[in-house]
Design a protein around this motif. Structure first.
Motif, PDB file in Angstrom:
ATOM      1  N   MET A  51       0.812  -1.210   0.000  1.00 58.30           N
ATOM      2  CA  MET A  51       0.000   0.000   0.000  1.00 58.30           C
ATOM      3  C   MET A  51       0.851   1.268   0.000  1.00 58.30           C
ATOM      4  O   MET A  51       0.429   2.331   0.458  1.00 58.30           O
ATOM      5  CB  MET A  51      -1.014   0.015   1.154  1.00 58.30           C
ATOM      6  N   GLU A  52       2.066   1.119  -0.534  1.00 60.58           N
ATOM      7  CA  GLU A  52       2.841   2.317  -0.839  1.00 60.58           C
ATOM      8  C   GLU A  52       2.102   3.094  -1.927  1.00 60.58           C
ATOM      9  O   GLU A  52       2.130   4.326  -1.974  1.00 60.58           O
ATOM     10  CB  GLU A  52       4.240   1.940  -1.305  1.00 60.58           C
ATOM     11  N   LYS A  53       1.430   2.333  -2.801  1.00 58.00           N
ATOM     12  CA  LYS A  53       0.540   2.921  -3.796  1.00 58.00           C
ATOM     13  C   LYS A  53      -0.837   2.293  -3.651  1.00 58.00           C
ATOM     14  O   LYS A  53      -0.969   1.166  -3.188  1.00 58.00           O
ATOM     15  CB  LYS A  53       1.083   2.709  -5.209  1.00 58.00           C
ATOM     16  N   PHE A  54      -1.858   3.053  -4.073  1.00 62.31           N
ATOM     17  CA  PHE A  54      -3.245   2.612  -3.938  1.00 62.31           C
ATOM     18  C   PHE A  54      -3.882   2.514  -5.320  1.00 62.31           C
ATOM     19  O   PHE A  54      -3.481   3.207  -6.260  1.00 62.31           O
ATOM     20  CB  PHE A  54      -4.028   3.579  -3.051  1.00 62.31           C
ATOM     21  N   ALA A  55      -4.895   1.646  -5.410  1.00 62.70           N
ATOM     22  CA  ALA A  55      -5.513   1.363  -6.711  1.00 62.70           C
ATOM     23  C   ALA A  55      -7.015   1.638  -6.698  1.00 62.70           C
ATOM     24  O   ALA A  55      -7.663   1.572  -5.654  1.00 62.70           O
ATOM     25  CB  ALA A  55      -5.256  -0.094  -7.105  1.00 62.70           C
ATOM     26  N   SER A  56      -7.539   1.924  -7.889  1.00 55.16           N
ATOM     27  CA  SER A  56      -8.970   2.121  -8.086  1.00 55.16           C
ATOM     28  C   SER A  56      -9.446   1.289  -9.269  1.00 55.16           C
ATOM     29  O   SER A  56      -8.717   1.101 -10.249  1.00 55.16           O
ATOM     30  CB  SER A  56      -9.296   3.599  -8.351  1.00 55.16           C
ATOM     31  N   TYR A  57     -10.677   0.831  -9.161  1.00 51.83           N
ATOM     32  CA  TYR A  57     -11.312  -0.008 -10.182  1.00 51.83           C
ATOM     33  C   TYR A  57     -12.251   0.871 -10.985  1.00 51.83           C
ATOM     34  O   TYR A  57     -13.168   1.491 -10.429  1.00 51.83           O
ATOM     35  CB  TYR A  57     -12.074  -1.132  -9.482  1.00 51.83           C
ATOM     36  N   CYS A  58     -12.063   0.929 -12.296  1.00 48.70           N
ATOM     37  CA  CYS A  58     -12.804   1.872 -13.131  1.00 48.70           C
ATOM     38  C   CYS A  58     -13.629   1.136 -14.180  1.00 48.70           C
ATOM     39  O   CYS A  58     -13.134   0.818 -15.279  1.00 48.70           O
ATOM     40  CB  CYS A  58     -11.845   2.848 -13.812  1.00 48.70           C
ATOM     41  N   LEU A  59     -14.874   0.877 -13.858  1.00 46.83           N
ATOM     42  CA  LEU A  59     -15.804   0.226 -14.785  1.00 46.83           C
ATOM     43  C   LEU A  59     -17.021   1.116 -15.044  1.00 46.83           C
ATOM     44  O   LEU A  59     -17.365   1.398 -16.186  1.00 46.83           O
ATOM     45  CB  LEU A  59     -16.243  -1.127 -14.221  1.00 46.83           C
ATOM     46  N   THR A  60     -17.694   1.563 -13.982  1.00 44.55           N
ATOM     47  CA  THR A  60     -18.939   2.318 -14.109  1.00 44.55           C
ATOM     48  C   THR A  60     -18.730   3.651 -14.821  1.00 44.55           C
ATOM     49  O   THR A  60     -17.722   4.336 -14.609  1.00 44.55           O
ATOM     50  CB  THR A  60     -19.529   2.573 -12.712  1.00 44.55           C
ATOM     51  N   GLU A  61     -19.693   4.009 -15.650  1.00 41.85           N
ATOM     52  CA  GLU A  61     -19.681   5.292 -16.350  1.00 41.85           C
ATOM     53  C   GLU A  61     -20.993   6.026 -16.092  1.00 41.85           C
ATOM     54  O   GLU A  61     -21.971   5.414 -15.638  1.00 41.85           O
ATOM     55  CB  GLU A  61     -19.486   5.080 -17.852  1.00 41.85           C
ATOM     56  N   PRO A  62     -21.043   7.337 -16.393  1.00 40.26           N
ATOM     57  CA  PRO A  62     -22.298   8.079 -16.184  1.00 40.26           C
ATOM     58  C   PRO A  62     -23.492   7.445 -16.886  1.00 40.26           C
ATOM     59  O   PRO A  62     -24.612   7.492 -16.385  1.00 40.26           O
ATOM     60  CB  PRO A  62     -21.982   9.466 -16.760  1.00 40.26           C
ATOM     61  N   GLY A  63     -23.258   6.813 -18.046  1.00 37.70           N
ATOM     62  CA  GLY A  63     -24.358   6.219 -18.800  1.00 37.70           C
ATOM     63  C   GLY A  63     -24.403   4.709 -18.776  1.00 37.70           C
ATOM     64  O   GLY A  63     -25.229   4.100 -19.446  1.00 37.70           O
ATOM     65  N   SER A  64     -23.503   4.065 -18.031  1.00 37.73           N
ATOM     66  CA  SER A  64     -23.502   2.597 -17.965  1.00 37.73           C
ATOM     67  C   SER A  64     -23.125   2.161 -16.560  1.00 37.73           C
ATOM     68  O   SER A  64     -21.972   2.251 -16.160  1.00 37.73           O
ATOM     69  CB  SER A  64     -22.522   1.992 -18.989  1.00 37.73           C
ATOM     70  N   GLY A  65     -24.153   1.719 -15.828  1.00 40.13           N
ATOM     71  CA  GLY A  65     -23.940   1.198 -14.491  1.00 40.13           C
ATOM     72  C   GLY A  65     -24.157  -0.297 -14.493  1.00 40.13           C
ATOM     73  O   GLY A  65     -23.239  -1.082 -14.716  1.00 40.13           O
ATOM     74  N   SER A  66     -25.406  -0.709 -14.281  1.00 38.39           N
ATOM     75  CA  SER A  66     -25.723  -2.143 -14.316  1.00 38.39           C
ATOM     76  C   SER A  66     -25.448  -2.744 -15.696  1.00 38.39           C
ATOM     77  O   SER A  66     -25.032  -3.896 -15.805  1.00 38.39           O
ATOM     78  CB  SER A  66     -27.193  -2.362 -13.941  1.00 38.39           C
ATOM     79  N   ASP A  67     -25.650  -1.955 -16.748  1.00 38.04           N
ATOM     80  CA  ASP A  67     -25.367  -2.419 -18.114  1.00 38.04           C
ATOM     81  C   ASP A  67     -23.915  -2.097 -18.446  1.00 38.04           C
ATOM     82  O   ASP A  67     -23.609  -1.279 -19.314  1.00 38.04           O
ATOM     83  CB  ASP A  67     -26.324  -1.746 -19.096  1.00 38.04           C
ATOM     84  N   ALA A  68     -22.999  -2.768 -17.759  1.00 41.54           N
ATOM     85  CA  ALA A  68     -21.582  -2.427 -17.864  1.00 41.54           C
ATOM     86  C   ALA A  68     -21.033  -2.654 -19.269  1.00 41.54           C
ATOM     87  O   ALA A  68     -20.113  -1.950 -19.701  1.00 41.54           O
ATOM     88  CB  ALA A  68     -20.784  -3.244 -16.856  1.00 41.54           C
ATOM     89  N   ALA A  69     -21.579  -3.619 -19.989  1.00 40.08           N
ATOM     90  CA  ALA A  69     -21.056  -3.936 -21.324  1.00 40.08           C
ATOM     91  C   ALA A  69     -21.330  -2.839 -22.345  1.00 40.08           C
ATOM     92  O   ALA A  69     -20.804  -2.883 -23.459  1.00 40.08           O
ATOM     93  CB  ALA A  69     -21.642  -5.253 -21.815  1.00 40.08           C
ATOM     94  N   SER A  70     -22.129  -1.844 -21.971  1.00 36.79           N
ATOM     95  CA  SER A  70     -22.422  -0.742 -22.893  1.00 36.79           C
ATOM     96  C   SER A  70     -21.482   0.447 -22.693  1.00 36.79           C
ATOM     97  O   SER A  70     -21.716   1.520 -23.248  1.00 36.79           O
ATOM     98  CB  SER A  70     -23.872  -0.279 -22.720  1.00 36.79           C
ATOM     99  N   LEU A  71     -20.424   0.280 -21.942  1.00 36.96           N
ATOM    100  CA  LEU A  71     -19.519   1.398 -21.651  1.00 36.96           C
ATOM    101  C   LEU A  71     -18.995   2.027 -22.935  1.00 36.96           C
ATOM    102  O   LEU A  71     -18.832   1.359 -23.967  1.00 36.96           O
ATOM    103  CB  LEU A  71     -18.378   0.940 -20.742  1.00 36.96           C
ATOM    104  N   LEU A  72     -18.699   3.334 -22.842  1.00 37.71           N
ATOM    105  CA  LEU A  72     -18.335   4.108 -24.029  1.00 37.71           C
ATOM    106  C   LEU A  72     -16.912   4.639 -24.015  1.00 37.71           C
ATOM    107  O   LEU A  72     -16.431   5.122 -25.052  1.00 37.71           O
ATOM    108  CB  LEU A  72     -19.305   5.290 -24.189  1.00 37.71           C
ATOM    109  N   THR A  73     -16.230   4.606 -22.874  1.00 33.52           N
ATOM    110  CA  THR A  73     -14.850   5.091 -22.834  1.00 33.52           C
ATOM    111  C   THR A  73     -14.041   4.348 -23.886  1.00 33.52           C
ATOM    112  O   THR A  73     -13.976   3.115 -23.886  1.00 33.52           O
ATOM    113  CB  THR A  73     -14.233   4.884 -21.442  1.00 33.52           C
TER     114      THR A  73
END
Length: 419
Positions: free
Chosen positions: A155-177
């Motif tokens: 934990m010298e460095k910390f991580a974040s998980y980036c899946l959810t988008e403003p327009g894709s939450g439960s429908d994660a496969a529709s992400l646009l990034t």
């Protein structure tokens, strides 16, 4: 053998003895004894009990005294988490050759449940960090594992998980990034929403679209803080989870080396979902820990609070409520641990069992904590009492790592697929 060696290291590093009695929750509980019917150590091996004890002691001595302060002042307790990492809790399921503890899914569940009794919000972030470290360890090549995992495990460095988008939450496969390949670089454009640790963390595991529509067009990139084109939104004001910052993560012509891609192109959605299976076990475990703490706080309150000339513990109605809470707790714990074993063994029923555990434990444990608040009466609504913070902190567990509505969909699909 590696896991056993790690457990021995954890025992040697037990810096936080219960003899340091300072009147905190689990010091009081361990002096009085935990009722056998809700004892979280039942069924565990001697080694598992040892590191569970380490985690409980750490929760009592290093987290519980600061839980309310972190919440009210929105403090991200970096140094406390680094102390937890010294005990092996920064990379629980990561292989030892890159600094991890090499624990099983069940072992990790035991750890996160225990830590959550001290602060559910901080422990929940640690579970997300652990998920990211596991994803890099599991799907990264040797160079990527060696570059990122040691610093994440310490934990010298910390991580974040980036899946959810403003327009894709439960429908994660529709992400646009999007990530467009230009030579040996990907150029990222888009944004992620509700990212735990966003802006304060160092490594971002990002799901992005490198191909066509649907899950097969998604890849996974590791983006480092400081990369040109990476920026962050405002810090969100939340009901709970205030010891971890939440922000949007924004990519504007953000150039990421191809060498930072985990796996092959098109594998990102599969990586994301495999990470979430473990994440669901861990977040359910955090709910179980919070519920355990609330039951014990409520039991203590019932012994000292009097109404109508008698302690609340003499009220049969409240006795029955406490019994129902304890039953929900034990059922949740058993379901979570069963799912953890299924995931560790890579059984065909692992995915629906992880979904069942997340659905059941987060729903039932929120009910437990909410009932604990009710049984505290007006005191339960005061910020001087921990039950209200547990209620606020675990409410979001029914939403994140896949909403509980999505969990029902996964379970139903598994059932119907049998035909």
């Amino acid at each position: 053998m590696a896991a056993a060696a790690t457990l021995s290291r954890l025992v040697r590093l037990r810096l936080y003895s219960i003899s340091r009695n300072n009147g905190l929750l689990f010091n009081r509980v361990q002096r009085r004894g935990i009722a056998a019917c809700i004892d979280p150590s039942v069924g565990l091996s001697d080694e598992q009990r040892e590191f569970q004890k380490v985690a409980f002691d750490f929760a009592a001595n290093e987290m519980a005294p600061h839980m309310a302060h972190w919440d009210q002042n929105e403090i991200f307790p970096v140094e406390t988490m680094r102390k937890a990492a010294q005990l092996g809790f920064g990379g629980t399921c990561v292989h030892p050759d890159v600094g991890g503890s090499g624990l099983s899914r069940l072992d990790a569940s035991v750890v996160f449940e225990a830590l959550s009794t001290g602060c559910a919000s901080t422990t929940a972030y640690m579970s997300i960090h652990n998920m990211c470290a596991w994803m890099i360890d599991t799907f990264g090549n040797n160079e990527q594992r060696g570059k990122y995992c040691p610093d994440l495990c310490s934990m010298e460095k910390f991580a974040s998980y980036c899946l959810t988008e403003p327009g894709s939450g439960s429908d994660a496969a529709s992400l646009l990034t999007s990530a467009k390949l230009q030579g040996d670089l990907y150029v990222l454009n888009g944004s992620k929403a509700f990212i735990s640790g966003g802006g304060d963390t160092d490594v971002y595991v990002v799901m992005c679209r490198t191909g066509g529509k649907g899950p097969k067009g998604i890849s996974c990139l590791v983006v480092e803080k400081g990369t040109p084109g990476l920026s962050f939104g405002k810090k969100e004001k939340k009901v709970g989870w205030n010891s971890q910052p939440t922000r949007a993560v924004i990519f504007e012509d953000c150039k990421v080396p191809v060498a930072n891609r985990l796996g092959i192109e098109g594998q990102g959605f599969n990586i994301a979902m495999k990470g979430l299976n473990g994440g669901r076990i861990n977040i359910a475990s955090c709910s179980v820990g919070a519920a355990q703490a609330c039951i014990q706080l409520t039991r203590d309150h019932m012994h000292v609070r009097k109404q109508f000339g008698e302690p609340l513990s003499n009220s049969q109605f409240l006795q029955f409520k406490l019994a129902e809470m304890a039953t929900r707790l034990v059922a949740s714990r058993l379901m979570v641990r069963q799912a953890a074993l299924a995931l560790q063994e890579d059984r065909p029923d692992a995915v629906p069992l992880c979904s069942m555990a997340k659905l059941f434990a987060t729903d039932e444990c929120f009910t437990i904590c909410n009932q604990a608040l009710q049984m505290h009466g007006g005191y339960g609504y005061l910020k001087d009492y921990a039950v209200q913070q547990f209620v606020r902190d675990i409410r979001v567990h029914q939403i994140l790592e896949g909403t509980n509505e999505v969990m029902r969909m996964i379970i139903a699909r598994s059932l119907l697929a049998e035909f």
